[in-house]
Design an enzyme around this catalytic site. Structure first.
Site: not given
Lengths: 436, 186
Positions: B150-152
């Protein structure tokens, strides 16, 4: 602007009504005789277009709710039934899904129009703030609506967005559990989102009424940013604004129908046609396109700032990017409204537009490599625009000379030469027949 | 009328304030059920102990169990993965606390404090990214641990956050091995 009512009931029945509930008078004064600046361009038709879209969303939404099931075991299936079995169900759903996107297309144009022409400045601060409230309600409504089909993007979008609240220390987890009704997104979450998704549009409609009320107290801005001074600056709402708004709506609906009938899934995500699976996150989660700039800002903060960890930092930046809009009327120190007469602001305005689109593009990229760094740069610029550039620019910029009045801007300086300050122009000095 | 009764509070003032206070308390008490109904209900709260058979999990393999509606990763790590996790200096960790429900809340995030007691190859943790709740992908990312798409956020082979926006190591739930092949979570 809210001057004397010029409504005259035409027959005994209307006089009888007018003495008891003057609703026809309110409608006449608001949408027929209401004076609008004579120089409004098509950027000013999006208020009417937005009202139309709200109406379309409510009508198609009420219809869809007759066939939809707000239960996690049935929701996905019921949406497929709407698509395949329900008479005209495919049309209702595509109108509703694309209607949400076009609602946001219109609201973004509407917001940027307000930014360009300085529509938020005194005396229209409350009008602007109500608009930001509507924008927030729209975002909440759209988010909850996207959860209802209960596909993979629905489920994981809901997980990520309710996860924002866990960023707050101590109260975060209890708030998230309160919102979800459990420890993870589940049936309780879906059910309450359905209830709230049905409620919020009517709250939007309520705030829209306040928004229009505030608009009709102060009157509309116009491309010159010069306030209305005489009756030569204005034309009656009907037929002028009515026809112009009508043409704007028709053209807008053409684009809308192009998507509804020829590319209805273009703006959606294919993963949302996979039923929700709580044990598997899609490889690449993206929100709907209209949230992408804010999503990019959320992801841009990958480092701790003092006591604020990266997660809380990202959430604060994301919420802050909209909260800052509430303070815009006081952040912009320039006394000139319209960018037409602000040569430097006009450049920064377009840089902001590009920055926002750039952030939106970054929001659609995976959070790897160079993208988070670029997003950070874009985010810093976004906040610098509101918090540094606008306050400073108003003090250092030399605006161009404003026209004496709207009529002068439209009809040329010859008009003004015959006019003493504040006095009515001599008859015959204007050619528009509506001023006879 | 204030001429006869100057600033001195009257009995009527007292009654007004007392009535107002009671009304405010009553309104708050009436609102509470409408808020509290949103909290997790009895069926959701009920429970939550599960037993998992882990006899089929070979080194290098993982299974996912569902506990309280969320996935729990149960992984028998390879020796290389354990070695990599042990090799990470504590100073490099973004979150220095073990986040292990079976240990004191200030236990340092060493690999020993993350792994199952006495079974250093076994890692049992709630497979939910501490950023915004996505399920990280196993055996990927820069540390060959977990990577959240999702956001690394990147986690190492002990499930500790190493880079990205997540603030905490992935949580270790209360659990114990009731036998060599059975694990009880909750």
């Amino acid at each position: 602007m809210s001057g004397h009512s010029s409504y005259v009931p035409t027959n005994r029945f209307m006089r009888w009504v007018d003495a008891r509930l003057p609703l026809p008078r309110l409608v006449y004064d608001s949408f027929v005789a209401f004076p609008v600046p004579r120089n409004l361009n098509y950027a000013y038709t999006f208020g009417g277009i937005l009202s139309l879209m709200l109406g379309i969303q409510i009508v198609t939404g009420v219809v869809l709710a007759m066939h939809y099931s707000g239960n996690s075991a049935l929701a996905f299936h019921s949406v497929e039934q709407i698509m395949r079995d329900v008479n005209w169900g495919w049309l209702m759903r595509y109108m509703h899904a694309n209607g949400a996107s076009f609602f946001f297309v219109a609201v973004y144009i509407h917001i940027f129009r307000g930014l360009y022409y300085g529509s938020y400045k005194a005396p229209r601060e409350i009008l602007w703030i109500l608009g930001v409230v509507i924008f927030l309600l729209m975002m909440a409504t759209a988010f909850m609506g996207y959860v209802l089909p209960w596909g993979q993007m629905s489920f994981w979008g809901a997980t990520v967005i309710t996860g924002f609240f866990t960023a707050f220390p101590i109260i975060g987890d209890p708030i998230q559990q309160l919102l979800l009704g459990g420890f993870a997104v589940d049936n309780a979450t879906l059910n309450r989102f359905f209830s709230l998704h049905y409620l919020l549009p009517f709250m939007i409609a309520g705030v829209v009424i306040l928004h229009i009320w505030a608009l009709h107290v102060t009157g509309q801005t116009n491309p010159t940013g010069v306030e209305v001074k005489t009756k030569d600056d204005v034309v009656p709402f009907t037929p002028h604004a009515t026809i112009k708004d009508g043409l704007g709506m028709v053209v807008f609906l053409l684009f809308y129908c192009w998507f509804v009938f020829y590319m209805p899934n273009f703006l959606g995500h294919p993963d949302n046609y996979i039923p929700a699976n709580p044990l598997k996150t899609p490889a690449h989660i993206v929100p709907e396109w209209y949230f992408l700039p804010f999503y990019a800002m959320l992801r841009a903060i990958t480092f701790n700032i003092g006591p604020i960890d990266s997660k809380l930092g990202g959430v604060l930046v994301m919420f802050g990017s909209i909260i800052v809009l509430f303070f815009l009327p006081w952040l912009d120190t320039s006394r000139v409204r319209s960018a037409v007469y602000r040569p430097i602001y006009r450049i920064f305005f377009w840089v902001l537009v590009v920055d926002t689109i750039f952030l939106g593009w970054l929001g659609s990229r995976p959070a790897e490599g160079i993208y988070p760094t670029l997003a950070l740069i874009g985010t810093i610029y976004y906040f610098a625009h509101w918090l540094v550039i606008l306050p400073v620019l108003g003090l250092v910029e030399t605006p161009r000379k404003l026209p004496a009045s709207i009529a002068e801007a439209v009809l040329g300086p010859n008009y003004a030469s015959g006019t003493a300050a504040g006095a009515a122009p001599p008859s015959g000095s204007v050619s528009a027949p509506e001023n006879r | 009328m204030s001429v006869d009764h100057p600033i001195e509070p009257t009995r009527r003032d007292f009654l007004l304030i007392a009535t107002g206070a009671v009304a405010a308390v009553g309104a708050a008490a009436a609102i509470w059920p409408f808020i509290d109904q949103m909290n997790p209900d009895a069926a959701t709260l009920a429970l939550a102990s599960i037993e998992v058979d882990v006899s089929q999990v070979a080194p290098g393999q993982s299974i996912t169990a569902k506990w309280r509606g969320r996935p729990v990763f149960i992984r028998q790590r390879t020796d290389e993965e354990v070695k990599a996790a042990k090799g990470a200096p504590l100073g490099d960790l973004k979150d220095p606390v073990a986040r292990n429900a079976n240990l004191p809340s200030d236990a340092p995030a060493t690999d020993e404090n993350r792994a199952a007691p006495g079974k250093e190859n076994w890692l049992v943790m709630v497979g939910v990214c501490t950023h915004l709740g996505c399920i990280p992908l196993g055996q990927s990312g820069d540390y060959d641990g977990w990577f959240c798409p999702c956001h690394g956020s990147t986690y190492d082979t002990a499930g500790r956050i190493r880079s990205g926006p997540a603030p905490e190591n992935m949580a270790i739930p209360p659990f114990e091995f009731t036998s060599d092949t059975t694990l009880r979570i909750g």
